[in-house]
Design a protein around this motif. Structure first.
Motif, mmCIF file in Angstrom:
data_model
loop_
_atom_site.group_PDB
_atom_site.id
_atom_site.type_symbol
_atom_site.label_atom_id
_atom_site.label_comp_id
_atom_site.label_asym_id
_atom_site.label_seq_id
_atom_site.Cartn_x
_atom_site.Cartn_y
_atom_site.Cartn_z
ATOM 1 N N ASP A 72 -11.413 -24.221 26.431
ATOM 2 C CA ASP A 72 -10.663 -24.788 27.548
ATOM 3 C C ASP A 72 -11.601 -25.322 28.618
ATOM 4 O OD1 ASP A 72 -8.148 -24.266 26.448
ATOM 5 O OD2 ASP A 72 -8.162 -22.209 27.196
ATOM 6 N N ARG A 75 -11.774 -27.908 36.056
ATOM 7 C CA ARG A 75 -12.396 -28.686 37.117
ATOM 8 C C ARG A 75 -13.390 -27.740 37.792
ATOM 9 N NH1 ARG A 75 -9.869 -32.803 41.390
ATOM 10 N NH2 ARG A 75 -11.604 -32.899 42.850
ATOM 11 N N VAL A 208 -9.229 -37.563 34.386
ATOM 12 C CA VAL A 208 -8.208 -36.731 33.755
ATOM 13 C C VAL A 208 -7.528 -37.467 32.600
ATOM 14 C CG1 VAL A 208 -5.941 -35.669 34.126
ATOM 15 C CG2 VAL A 208 -7.760 -35.343 35.804
ATOM 16 N N ASN A 209 -7.301 -38.758 32.779
ATOM 17 C CA ASN A 209 -6.530 -39.544 31.814
ATOM 18 C C ASN A 209 -7.267 -39.788 30.500
ATOM 19 O OD1 ASN A 209 -4.409 -40.107 33.870
ATOM 20 N ND2 ASN A 209 -6.090 -41.202 34.841
ATOM 21 N N ASN A 212 -8.367 -34.553 26.872
ATOM 22 C CA ASN A 212 -7.254 -33.851 26.227
ATOM 23 C C ASN A 212 -6.661 -32.853 27.222
ATOM 24 O OD1 ASN A 212 -5.501 -32.312 24.714
ATOM 25 N ND2 ASN A 212 -6.950 -31.888 23.069
ATOM 26 N N GLN A 213 -5.495 -33.191 27.772
ATOM 27 C CA GLN A 213 -4.905 -32.357 28.814
ATOM 28 C C GLN A 213 -4.410 -31.015 28.289
ATOM 29 O OE1 GLN A 213 -2.368 -34.484 31.574
ATOM 30 N NE2 GLN A 213 -3.503 -36.386 31.240
ATOM 31 N N ASN A 214 -4.295 -30.873 26.985
ATOM 32 C CA ASN A 214 -3.934 -29.574 26.402
ATOM 33 C C ASN A 214 -5.053 -28.544 26.582
ATOM 34 O OD1 ASN A 214 -1.386 -30.390 25.426
ATOM 35 N ND2 ASN A 214 -2.325 -31.296 23.606
ATOM 36 N N PHE A 216 -6.827 -28.282 29.436
ATOM 37 C CA PHE A 216 -6.999 -27.932 30.848
ATOM 38 C C PHE A 216 -6.525 -26.502 31.128
ATOM 39 C CE2 PHE A 216 -6.413 -32.589 32.390
ATOM 40 C CZ PHE A 216 -7.656 -32.903 31.865
ATOM 41 N N LYS A 218 -5.085 -24.147 33.631
ATOM 42 C CA LYS A 218 -4.370 -24.269 34.901
ATOM 43 C C LYS A 218 -5.093 -23.473 35.980
ATOM 44 C CE LYS A 218 0.373 -25.387 33.557
ATOM 45 N NZ LYS A 218 1.803 -25.001 33.681
ATOM 46 N N TYR A 236 -5.717 -31.460 38.795
ATOM 47 C CA TYR A 236 -5.798 -32.428 37.702
ATOM 48 C C TYR A 236 -4.905 -33.638 37.971
ATOM 49 C CZ TYR A 236 -7.827 -28.325 35.426
ATOM 50 O OH TYR A 236 -8.602 -27.238 35.118
ATOM 51 N N PRO A 238 -3.770 -37.166 38.061
ATOM 52 C CA PRO A 238 -4.251 -38.302 37.257
ATOM 53 C C PRO A 238 -4.633 -39.538 38.069
ATOM 54 C CG PRO A 238 -1.882 -38.064 37.015
ATOM 55 C CD PRO A 238 -2.354 -36.858 37.774
ATOM 56 N N LYS A 262 -14.746 -32.110 34.813
ATOM 57 C CA LYS A 262 -13.975 -31.166 34.003
ATOM 58 C C LYS A 262 -14.774 -30.877 32.734
ATOM 59 C CE LYS A 262 -10.817 -33.326 36.657
ATOM 60 N NZ LYS A 262 -11.117 -34.533 37.465
#
Length: 379
Positions: A72, A75, A208-209, A212-214, A216, A218, A236, A238, A262
């Motif tokens: 994982d 930031r 961020v864009n 792979n946001q999966n 991140f 939290k 995060y 975008p 990140k």
């Protein structure tokens, strides 16, 4: 036969020792996070130029109860500054700019402390927080310090002469990001990926864009009054609309060169090894020259022991002088510190913990660093 038996015994002893160390580290850290409010922690240990231990503890998502993984990404806040400084040193080596250059000529508008109008503010001052700048007008846009955009631009400056004082200032490094764009012709986030991350074979970035946001983790901010963690969605953001209207060399703070990287803890440790080896990846790949790496690690602000996005401290681990940086934002706390002579280093990132401070650093993070050091580096 005897030699084979002896070798087998040695291998077994090493395996038992490694297992014992891993068990002890996991036990001690687990006990700590049970005693102190922590959402999750990801750690990495480097010894003798090798990544010898990495593990994740706690949760990635409190609502879904998703366990945190070493894969994982977070930031990492102000540790990001060293990626910006590393990029600058590459451009210095290509003779596209100099650390002694006037920031005004690099940024495209006048950067002068109104109380010292004849004192040139150099790139080196910006990189070492000795520029006399502050964040009182904000740092999320260069309008804060641009005289044609902000009538209160004078408030961005302190009352001491540039180069003769120190104040930690995020605006400094958002300006650095814009300078990287103006000099290289490459958008900041792409420059760092193409010239720092990809050569080191690391996964991460400022945009961020494009990640792979999966992956991140939290981030949660701890509220002392309620003793509860509150989700921080802004970590995060975008910023898609702002990116659509992007102006090269000016819109750069959108990506937060000062704190927006990140990356995972193991990959941050691999990046750290490059600085630990004075600019060289393990093997032959060189990211910056040894001279550039030593400049980054040499304090400019002598009292604060701050170099170019890297600082030295004797207060983290008793008896050790460490080089590195910390980060904190949105409830996240991070630390990356190494000893280039002894070839060891430690990375700890939390996506939410009690914001207790010790010597300016997060107390929980400091305790984890010392557990890892006492288990793996100096048992």
């Amino acid at each position: 036969m005897f030699k084979k038996l002896l070798l087998a015994i040695i291998v077994l002893l090493i395996s038992v020792s490694s297992y014992s160390q891993a068990y002890k580290a996991a036990h001690d850290i687990t006990q700590l996070i049970q005693e102190t409010p922590v959402v999750g922690l990801s750690v990495a240990v480097v010894k003798n130029n090798k990544l010898i231990y990495t593990k994740a503890f706690g949760l990635k998502d409190t609502e879904l109860k998703t366990p945190l993984s070493t894969m994982d990404i977070f930031r990492i806040a102000s540790i990001s500054k060293s990626f910006s400084a590393t990029s600058i040193m590459q451009l210095v080596e290509k003779k596209k700019l100099s650390l002694d250059d006037d920031v005004s000529s690099l940024i495209g508008f006048k950067v002068r402390n109104p109380q010292y109008p004849d004192a040139v503010i150099t790139l080196k001052m910006i990189l070492s927080h000795t520029s006399s700048l502050n964040d009182s007008e904000g740092y999320f846009t260069l309008d804060a310090i641009n005289p044609s955009k902000n009538s209160n631009w004078q408030k961005c400056y302190n009352n001491y002469e540039p180069g003769k004082g120190y104040q930690y200032c995020n605006l400094n490094f958002n300006m650095v990001g814009a300078i990287i764009e103006r000099v290289s012709g490459e958008r900041f986030d792409h420059y760092v990926v193409n010239h720092v991350l990809k050569p080191l074979k690391l996964y991460g970035g400022y945009n961020v864009n494009e990640l792979n946001q999966n992956l991140f983790a939290k981030i949660y901010e701890y509220n002392i009054d309620s003793a509860k963690f509150i989700y921080s969605p802004g970590a995060y953001d975008p910023r898609k609309k702002e990116i659509e209207n992007y102006v090269m060399g000016y819109s750069t703070p959108i990506f937060s060169p000062t704190g927006g990287m990140k990356i995972s803890a193991p990959d941050l440790a691999r990046y750290m090894m490059m600085h630990m080896n004075y600019g060289k990846k393990k093997g032959k790949k060189r990211i910056i020259s040894e001279a550039s790496a030593r400049i980054m690690q040499t304090p400019v602000a002598v009292k604060e022991r701050y170099g170019l996005a890297l600082l030295k401290t004797d207060n983290l681990i008793k008896g050790e002088t460490m080089t590195g940086h910390t980060g904190s934002a949105y409830g996240l706390f991070s630390a990356m510190f190494f000893n280039p002579e002894k070839k060891f280093g430690l990375v700890v990132i939390s996506n939410g913990c009690n914001p207790q401070y010790s010597d300016g650093n997060n107390a929980t993070i400091n305790k984890v660093i010392n557990i890892l050091y006492q288990t793996y580096i100096n048992p």
